[in-house]
Design a protein around this motif. Structure first.
Motif, mmCIF file in Angstrom:
data_model
loop_
_atom_site.group_PDB
_atom_site.id
_atom_site.type_symbol
_atom_site.label_atom_id
_atom_site.label_comp_id
_atom_site.label_asym_id
_atom_site.label_seq_id
_atom_site.Cartn_x
_atom_site.Cartn_y
_atom_site.Cartn_z
ATOM 1 N N VAL A 134 85.893 71.154 -47.048
ATOM 2 C CA VAL A 134 86.397 72.358 -46.493
ATOM 3 C C VAL A 134 87.573 73.050 -47.284
ATOM 4 O O VAL A 134 88.083 73.970 -47.091
ATOM 5 N N ARG A 135 88.059 72.132 -48.240
ATOM 6 C CA ARG A 135 89.093 72.467 -49.030
ATOM 7 C C ARG A 135 88.580 73.667 -49.876
ATOM 8 O O ARG A 135 89.485 74.553 -50.317
ATOM 9 N N HIS A 136 87.253 73.745 -50.111
ATOM 10 C CA HIS A 136 86.556 74.868 -51.063
ATOM 11 C C HIS A 136 85.937 75.804 -49.931
ATOM 12 O O HIS A 136 85.352 76.574 -50.414
ATOM 13 N N ASP A 147 86.143 78.504 -46.371
ATOM 14 C CA ASP A 147 87.226 79.699 -45.812
ATOM 15 C C ASP A 147 87.916 78.979 -44.553
ATOM 16 O O ASP A 147 87.631 78.008 -44.251
ATOM 17 N N LYS A 148 88.770 79.984 -43.976
ATOM 18 C CA LYS A 148 89.476 79.641 -42.886
ATOM 19 C C LYS A 148 88.572 79.241 -41.698
ATOM 20 O O LYS A 148 88.871 78.275 -40.860
ATOM 21 N N GLN A 149 87.479 79.827 -41.341
ATOM 22 C CA GLN A 149 86.725 79.429 -40.306
ATOM 23 C C GLN A 149 86.314 78.031 -40.490
ATOM 24 O O GLN A 149 86.312 77.400 -39.346
ATOM 25 N N GLN A 150 85.869 77.470 -41.447
ATOM 26 C CA GLN A 150 85.432 76.157 -41.664
ATOM 27 C C GLN A 150 86.636 75.026 -41.489
ATOM 28 O O GLN A 150 86.712 74.164 -40.727
ATOM 29 N N ARG A 151 88.016 75.576 -41.865
ATOM 30 C CA ARG A 151 89.148 74.898 -41.762
ATOM 31 C C ARG A 151 89.388 74.870 -40.042
ATOM 32 O O ARG A 151 89.702 73.854 -39.542
ATOM 33 N N GLU A 207 98.377 68.762 -43.056
ATOM 34 C CA GLU A 207 97.963 69.095 -44.367
ATOM 35 C C GLU A 207 97.071 70.480 -44.460
ATOM 36 O O GLU A 207 97.176 71.269 -45.261
ATOM 37 N N GLN A 208 96.213 70.514 -43.510
ATOM 38 C CA GLN A 208 95.431 71.772 -43.264
ATOM 39 C C GLN A 208 96.453 73.064 -42.992
ATOM 40 O O GLN A 208 95.966 73.983 -43.655
ATOM 41 N N GLY A 209 97.252 72.905 -42.286
ATOM 42 C CA GLY A 209 98.062 74.031 -42.052
ATOM 43 C C GLY A 209 98.999 74.408 -43.498
ATOM 44 O O GLY A 209 99.166 75.613 -43.772
ATOM 45 N N GLU A 210 99.434 73.514 -44.347
ATOM 46 C CA GLU A 210 99.715 73.743 -45.505
ATOM 47 C C GLU A 210 99.071 74.330 -46.485
ATOM 48 O O GLU A 210 99.288 75.205 -47.086
ATOM 49 N N GLN A 211 97.622 74.047 -46.471
ATOM 50 C CA GLN A 211 96.644 74.578 -47.316
ATOM 51 C C GLN A 211 96.692 75.981 -46.989
ATOM 52 O O GLN A 211 96.505 76.806 -47.875
ATOM 53 N N LEU A 212 96.436 76.374 -45.431
ATOM 54 C CA LEU A 212 96.218 77.645 -45.263
ATOM 55 C C LEU A 212 97.434 78.483 -45.761
ATOM 56 O O LEU A 212 97.260 79.834 -46.289
ATOM 57 N N PHE A 228 99.580 77.881 -48.102
ATOM 58 C CA PHE A 228 99.554 78.334 -49.880
ATOM 59 C C PHE A 228 98.411 79.140 -50.075
ATOM 60 O O PHE A 228 98.724 80.012 -50.891
ATOM 61 N N ILE A 229 97.377 79.126 -49.256
ATOM 62 C CA ILE A 229 96.248 79.951 -49.734
ATOM 63 C C ILE A 229 96.884 81.561 -49.405
ATOM 64 O O ILE A 229 96.582 82.546 -50.227
ATOM 65 N N GLU A 230 97.437 81.736 -48.368
ATOM 66 C CA GLU A 230 97.911 83.033 -47.729
ATOM 67 C C GLU A 230 99.137 83.471 -48.649
ATOM 68 O O GLU A 230 99.127 84.921 -49.051
ATOM 69 N N ASN A 231 100.081 82.716 -49.141
ATOM 70 C CA ASN A 231 100.931 82.947 -50.295
ATOM 71 C C ASN A 231 100.325 83.418 -51.409
ATOM 72 O O ASN A 231 100.708 84.383 -52.247
ATOM 73 N N THR A 232 99.086 82.732 -52.088
ATOM 74 C CA THR A 232 98.441 83.123 -53.315
ATOM 75 C C THR A 232 97.866 84.576 -52.917
ATOM 76 O O THR A 232 97.926 85.296 -54.063
ATOM 77 N N ILE A 233 97.321 84.724 -52.035
ATOM 78 C CA ILE A 233 96.612 86.082 -52.002
ATOM 79 C C ILE A 233 97.629 87.195 -51.894
ATOM 80 O O ILE A 233 97.467 88.191 -52.347
ATOM 81 N N GLU A 234 98.943 86.901 -51.400
ATOM 82 C CA GLU A 234 99.689 87.804 -51.276
ATOM 83 C C GLU A 234 100.607 88.205 -52.693
ATOM 84 O O GLU A 234 100.581 89.300 -53.170
ATOM 85 N N ARG A 235 100.566 86.985 -53.414
ATOM 86 C CA ARG A 235 101.046 87.228 -54.795
ATOM 87 C C ARG A 235 100.148 87.701 -55.761
ATOM 88 O O ARG A 235 100.562 88.893 -56.719
ATOM 89 N N THR A 236 98.876 87.559 -55.430
ATOM 90 C CA THR A 236 97.961 88.330 -56.291
ATOM 91 C C THR A 236 97.745 89.721 -56.277
ATOM 92 O O THR A 236 97.548 90.547 -57.003
#
Length: 281
Positions: A111-113, A115-119, A217-222, A224-232
């Motif tokens: 699920v690292r690859h 979406d949020k639903q799988q996590r 670790e799952q929370g940190e990954q989520l 990170f993904i949210e921050n990446t989306i905002e920067r993008t």
């Protein structure tokens, strides 16, 4: 609840046999890192989710079976067969718990690859697994304590019997020795079985600590993904603004060139008119 929990025996490919166990050993649950995944696999995600859900249901069923056996302890039905049955349940369930822990680690890598639903589904399965393992371990300890207590009572009874037998030893020495030896052998075997069941108890604290690490670790990954989306999104907005500025600058440059060309044409016409006028004069 996920589809794997509602239909533990359903699709997702052939199920693995988790019943095979090593002889008289307590499995050490391993959370070794699962690697090698280069992308999200829906098929592997569904298969692992269904297997984990099936095993959670099976561990819960094992807890109920142990609770039934617990009610028979310290009754006339507490025989060697009961202790062997408890040991068999423990061995199979311990192996299933170890396998499920490894599957959770594999599912986390998958699920690292995803979406949020799988996590979120992974987090739910992890919490459900944690709950059934805690209940199962608690029942194991209750059975062990009850069997140890009845063993102690039987040993005390044996000691009393030995004291009484010594008083009658002169008259019935040979007969009593045979009976006591048989009783002693049975108690030794019973003690061995109780100690064997005690050794089956897994260290649930170790499992819970590592499961908590997975959730963190799952929370940190989520995050990170949210921050990446905002920067993008910010970078896209800045790029669009720069493109708009470049377009305006290019249009202004074209207008200036056109004006200069018009002025040059006018000047050329004026100079030509002057030259023609002088020639005519």
């Amino acid at each position: 609840m996920s589809q794997a929990l509602n239909n533990p025996a359903g699709g997702g490919g052939p199920r693995r046999d988790y019943g095979a166990t090593a002889e008289n050993t307590t499995p050490e649950v391993s959370f070794a890192s699962a690697g090698g995944s280069s992308g999200f696999s829906p098929t592997e995600f569904m298969t692992l989710s269904e297997d984990i859900g099936h095993n959670i249901t099976a561990v819960h069923s094992s807890s109920k079976q142990l609770e039934k056996q617990l009610k028979l302890i310290n009754t006339p039905r507490e025989q060697a067969a009961l202790r062997e049955k408890v040991h068999s349940i423990n061995m199979k369930t311990n192996a299933r718990i170890q396998t499920t822990s490894q599957d959770l680690q594999r599912l986390q890598a998958v699920v690292r690859h995803g979406d949020k639903q799988q996590r979120l589904q992974l987090e739910k399965l992890t919490q459900e697994f944690q709950g059934v393992v805690e209940k199962y371990s608690s029942t194991q300890k209750r059975i062990s304590t009850a069997m140890r207590q009845t063993l102690r009572q039987a040993q005390e009874s044996e000691h009393e019997s030995e004291a009484l037998a010594r008083e009658e030893l002169l008259q019935q020495q040979r007969l009593e020795e045979a009976g006591l030896q048989q009783e002693h052998d049975l108690l030794v075997e019973r003690q061995r079985q109780v100690e064997q069941i005690e050794s089956d108890i897994i260290d649930v604290n170790q499992i819970m600590t590592k499961l908590s690490g997975l959730v963190h670790e799952q929370g940190e990954q989520l995050d990170f993904i949210e921050n990446t989306i905002e920067r993008t999104a910010t970078n896209v907005e800045e790029g669009a603004s720069e493109l708009a500025k470049a377009a305006r600058s290019r249009q202004s440059y074209r207008c200036k060139i056109l004006i200069l060309l018009v002025i040059a044409v006018i000047i050329g016409l004026v100079v030509t008119g002057i030259i023609v006028a002088k020639l005519n004069s």
